[in-house]
Every structure is written in structure tokens, then in C-alpha cells.
Design a protein around this motif. Structure first.
Motif, PDB file in Angstrom:
ATOM      1  N   LEU A  88       2.314 -11.805  43.997  1.00  7.80           N
ATOM      2  CA  LEU A  88       2.675 -12.108  42.831  1.00  7.80           C
ATOM      3  C   LEU A  88       4.151 -11.081  42.559  1.00  7.80           C
ATOM      4  N   CYS A  89       5.020 -11.849  42.216  1.00 11.87           N
ATOM      5  CA  CYS A  89       6.315 -11.418  42.044  1.00 11.87           C
ATOM      6  C   CYS A  89       6.507 -11.285  40.467  1.00 11.87           C
ATOM      7  N   ALA A  90       6.671 -10.068  39.873  1.00  9.23           N
ATOM      8  CA  ALA A  90       7.045  -9.896  38.625  1.00  9.23           C
ATOM      9  C   ALA A  90       8.429  -9.122  38.217  1.00  9.23           C
ATOM     10  N   ARG A  91       8.872  -9.665  37.088  1.00  9.94           N
ATOM     11  CA  ARG A  91       9.941  -9.022  36.459  1.00  9.94           C
ATOM     12  C   ARG A  91       9.695  -8.394  35.456  1.00  9.94           C
ATOM     13  N   VAL A  92      10.418  -7.031  35.319  1.00 10.41           N
ATOM     14  CA  VAL A  92       9.971  -6.211  33.920  1.00 10.41           C
ATOM     15  C   VAL A  92      11.301  -5.965  33.450  1.00 10.41           C
ATOM     16  N   SER A  93      11.269  -6.058  32.174  1.00  8.23           N
ATOM     17  CA  SER A  93      12.477  -5.670  31.346  1.00  8.23           C
ATOM     18  C   SER A  93      12.251  -4.094  30.638  1.00  8.23           C
ATOM     19  N   CYS A  94      13.263  -3.266  30.588  1.00  9.51           N
ATOM     20  CA  CYS A  94      12.881  -1.864  30.222  1.00  9.51           C
ATOM     21  C   CYS A  94      14.036  -1.210  29.851  1.00  9.51           C
ATOM     22  N   SER A  95      14.016  -0.174  29.111  1.00  8.98           N
ATOM     23  CA  SER A  95      15.236   0.739  28.819  1.00  8.98           C
ATOM     24  C   SER A  95      15.382   2.093  29.707  1.00  8.98           C
ATOM     25  N   THR A  96      14.546   1.940  30.856  1.00  9.99           N
ATOM     26  CA  THR A  96      14.642   2.990  31.711  1.00  9.99           C
ATOM     27  C   THR A  96      16.136   2.909  32.269  1.00  9.99           C
ATOM     28  N   PRO A  97      16.874   4.024  32.622  1.00  9.08           N
ATOM     29  CA  PRO A  97      18.273   4.202  33.246  1.00  9.08           C
ATOM     30  C   PRO A  97      18.120   3.551  34.650  1.00  9.08           C
ATOM     31  N   GLY A  98      19.146   2.855  34.756  1.00  8.55           N
ATOM     32  CA  GLY A  98      19.446   1.967  35.768  1.00  8.55           C
ATOM     33  C   GLY A  98      19.400   2.750  37.301  1.00  8.55           C
ATOM     34  N   ASN A  99      19.648   4.348  37.204  1.00  5.42           N
ATOM     35  CA  ASN A  99      19.570   4.949  38.493  1.00  5.42           C
ATOM     36  C   ASN A  99      18.324   5.684  38.547  1.00  5.42           C
ATOM     37  N   ASP A 100      17.401   5.258  37.864  1.00  9.98           N
ATOM     38  CA  ASP A 100      15.857   5.578  38.122  1.00  9.98           C
ATOM     39  C   ASP A 100      15.189   4.320  38.558  1.00  9.98           C
ATOM     40  N   LEU A 101      15.889   3.188  38.782  1.00 13.20           N
ATOM     41  CA  LEU A 101      15.162   1.947  39.368  1.00 13.20           C
ATOM     42  C   LEU A 101      15.752   1.441  40.661  1.00 13.20           C
ATOM     43  N   GLY A 102      16.087   2.461  41.562  1.00  9.50           N
ATOM     44  CA  GLY A 102      16.510   1.964  42.738  1.00  9.50           C
ATOM     45  C   GLY A 102      15.423   1.252  43.369  1.00  9.50           C
ATOM     46  N   VAL A 103      16.183   0.184  44.350  1.00 10.23           N
ATOM     47  CA  VAL A 103      15.354  -0.420  45.232  1.00 10.23           C
ATOM     48  C   VAL A 103      14.658   0.484  46.257  1.00 10.23           C
ATOM     49  N   GLY A 104      13.342   0.145  46.282  1.00 14.55           N
ATOM     50  CA  GLY A 104      12.734   0.940  47.464  1.00 14.55           C
ATOM     51  C   GLY A 104      12.068   2.293  46.700  1.00 14.55           C
ATOM     52  N   ASP A 105      12.482   2.499  45.414  1.00 17.92           N
ATOM     53  CA  ASP A 105      11.774   3.644  44.591  1.00 17.92           C
ATOM     54  C   ASP A 105      10.458   3.025  44.150  1.00 17.92           C
ATOM     55  N   SER A 106       9.513   4.220  43.874  1.00 18.45           N
ATOM     56  CA  SER A 106       8.265   3.795  43.195  1.00 18.45           C
ATOM     57  C   SER A 106       8.029   3.994  41.818  1.00 18.45           C
ATOM     58  N   ILE A 107       7.345   3.049  41.133  1.00 19.68           N
ATOM     59  CA  ILE A 107       7.183   3.059  39.791  1.00 19.68           C
ATOM     60  C   ILE A 107       5.973   2.947  39.439  1.00 19.68           C
ATOM     61  N   ALA A 108       5.225   3.608  38.348  1.00 19.47           N
ATOM     62  CA  ALA A 108       3.878   3.234  38.043  1.00 19.47           C
ATOM     63  C   ALA A 108       3.936   2.083  36.891  1.00 19.47           C
ATOM     64  N   CYS A 109       3.288   1.243  36.972  1.00 24.19           N
ATOM     65  CA  CYS A 109       3.183  -0.044  36.005  1.00 24.19           C
ATOM     66  C   CYS A 109       1.994  -0.085  35.522  1.00 24.19           C
ATOM     67  N   SER A 110       1.741   0.447  34.433  1.00 19.27           N
ATOM     68  CA  SER A 110       0.332   0.697  33.586  1.00 19.27           C
ATOM     69  C   SER A 110      -0.614   1.453  34.640  1.00 19.27           C
ATOM     70  N   GLY A 111      -0.053   2.402  35.252  1.00 27.79           N
ATOM     71  CA  GLY A 111      -0.997   3.178  36.364  1.00 27.79           C
ATOM     72  C   GLY A 111      -0.940   2.708  37.838  1.00 27.79           C
ATOM     73  N   VAL A 112      -0.337   1.659  38.059  1.00 24.96           N
ATOM     74  CA  VAL A 112      -0.394   1.052  39.448  1.00 24.96           C
ATOM     75  C   VAL A 112       0.872   1.362  40.177  1.00 24.96           C
ATOM     76  N   CYS A 113       0.740   2.083  41.133  1.00 22.85           N
ATOM     77  CA  CYS A 113       2.069   2.528  42.081  1.00 22.85           C
ATOM     78  C   CYS A 113       2.531   1.305  42.618  1.00 22.85           C
ATOM     79  N   MET A 114       3.950   1.053  42.502  1.00 24.94           N
ATOM     80  CA  MET A 114       4.444  -0.267  42.964  1.00 24.94           C
ATOM     81  C   MET A 114       5.725   0.246  43.285  1.00 24.94           C
ATOM     82  N   THR A 115       6.311  -0.797  44.204  1.00 23.37           N
ATOM     83  CA  THR A 115       7.841  -0.454  44.846  1.00 23.37           C
ATOM     84  C   THR A 115       8.679  -1.531  44.250  1.00 23.37           C
ATOM     85  N   ILE A 116       9.830  -1.017  43.777  1.00 23.74           N
ATOM     86  CA  ILE A 116      10.872  -1.775  43.122  1.00 23.74           C
ATOM     87  C   ILE A 116      11.523  -2.435  44.367  1.00 23.74           C
ATOM     88  N   VAL A 117      11.558  -3.832  44.365  1.00 23.72           N
ATOM     89  CA  VAL A 117      12.293  -4.609  45.538  1.00 23.72           C
ATOM     90  C   VAL A 117      13.513  -5.355  44.998  1.00 23.72           C
TER      91      VAL A 117
END
Length: 203
Positions: free
Chosen positions: A23-52
Motif C-alpha cells: 500500500l502506497c499512501a501520501r499524507v498531507s501535514c503541517s510538520t516542518p519539511g526538515n522533519d520529513l526526510g526520506v528514510g526517516d521514521s514516522i509514527a502514523c496513528s501508532g504505526v512506525c513507518m519509513t518516509i520514502v
């Protein structure tokens, strides 16, 4: 690693089910761009996912994540729809405050909301969970629900096991739970210490 303190609410703006089951999902947000680096981890409703992939569009930022069939099977990702709102938390940084409790983002299963009641300004929520997870839930223990660090206030084993949490108005307004409804499924992560203790005493 995360803390269970939600920093942003994201909106699902694109979903694609690939032929290989990803499943490929795109999420819109107000999180600063420097916190959204490719390869970074982010919890999406509690699920640890990798920003691609990540970028900016208009006044908002966006990122893309991929989820396997296994992740979808055991989490609420199986029910994601366009325009759904999800809780977001970037990975914990060294030196940052630990305001909630240590959360891994490795969801154990889903809990279901069975009742909700306004009590003295707070929202009292009763939930059920799979039987195999109930042994990790105890009064005053920490629990992660949709990525939110919460304390179990009460358990009830009179009939079907259930447990109670309460959220203050700020938590409700600052998370996707502002639209929580009875019957909803939420991602559940038990306190990791409980799992390690069980492993030590049963080995």
C-alpha cells in the motif's frame, strides 16, 4: 522510537494498492519539511513507518509511506480512506523530552471502542482488545492507542475483558480522536516492558 505525544494530524490524500500487495499512501501535514526526510521514521496513528518520498505543495508539506500486507493485516491501515485523519509523531531525537512513555511503533493488534462518555470535562472511553493482549493490560500501566500515550485507568473482567482510558480536552483536540466514535478500531501497542518481563519469566 517514539513517545506517544502527537505532534501533528495528517490527512490521507492519496492511496494506491500495488500489484505486489504494498500500500502506497501520501499524507498531507503541517510538520516542518526538515522533519520529513526520506528514510526517516514516522509514527502514523501508532504505526512506525519509513518516509520514502516527501515534498511541499502550497502551504502544506506531504510525505509518502509504504505498508506491507502484514502491516495492513494487524493495524487500522486496512481501513484507511482518502481524507481520513491520522496522528503523526516523528521519531524521538536524542535530548528531546520524553513526555509520554517509550513507544516502538510496533503495533500488537487493534482495540475496539465500546463506549464513550463525557465525565467532568474529560472523555471516558472503554475498549476491548484481543484476548492474547489482555494479559498485558493492567490498571495504571501505559498503553499506546493510535500512537497516543495513555494510562489505563481501570480494567473489567466481569464478562468480556475491557479497559478504560480517559483523555483531556487538549488531547482530544490535538489528535485525530476529535472524531472518534463508538465501534471504531484503534491501533494498540502494549507497554514494551510488559513483553520483556513475560519473556524473562516464561523462558
Amino acid at each position: 522510537m517514539f513517545t506517544g505525544i502527537i505532534t501533528d494530524i495528517g490527512k490521507i490524500v492519496r492511496l494506491e494498492n500495488r500489484e505486489d500487495g504494498v500500500l502506497c499512501a501520501r499524507v498531507s501535514c503541517s510538520t516542518p519539511g526538515n522533519d520529513l526526510g526520506v528514510g526517516d521514521s514516522i509514527a502514523c496513528s501508532g504505526v512506525c513507518m519509513t518516509i520514502v518520498e516527501s515534498g511541499t505543495e502550497g502551504d502544506s508539506n506531504w510525505f509518502e509511506v509504504h505498508a506491507s500486507e502484514e502491516t495492513r493485516r494487524i493495524t487500522t491501515l486496512q481501513n484507511w480512506k482518502i481524507n481520513d485523519f491520522i496522528n503523526l509523531e516523528p521519531a524521538l531525537r536524542i535530548g528531546a523530552p520524553l513526555g509520554g512513555h517509550l513507544v516502538s511503533g510496533h503495533v500488537d493488534g487493534m482495540a475496539r471502542v465500546v463506549s464513550m462518555e463525557e465525565v467532568e470535562g474529560c472523555l471516558r472511553i472503554w475498549l476491548t482488545c484481543p484476548a492474547e493482549l489482555s494479559r498485558y493490560v493492567a490498571t495504571k500501566c501505559s498503553i499506546g492507542l493510535d500512537g497516543i500515550s495513555l494510562t489505563v485507568n481501570e480494567t473489567d473482567e466481569a464478562d468480556l475483558f475491557r479497559f478504560r482510558v480517559e483523555i483531556i480536552p487538549h488531547t482530544r483536540s490535538a489528535t485525530s480522536w476529535k472524531s472518534l466514535a463508538e465501534g471504531a478500531l484503534v491501533n494498540m501497542e502494549v507497554d514494551m516492558l510488559a513483553r520483556y518481563v513475560e519473556r524473562l519469566v516464561t523462558k
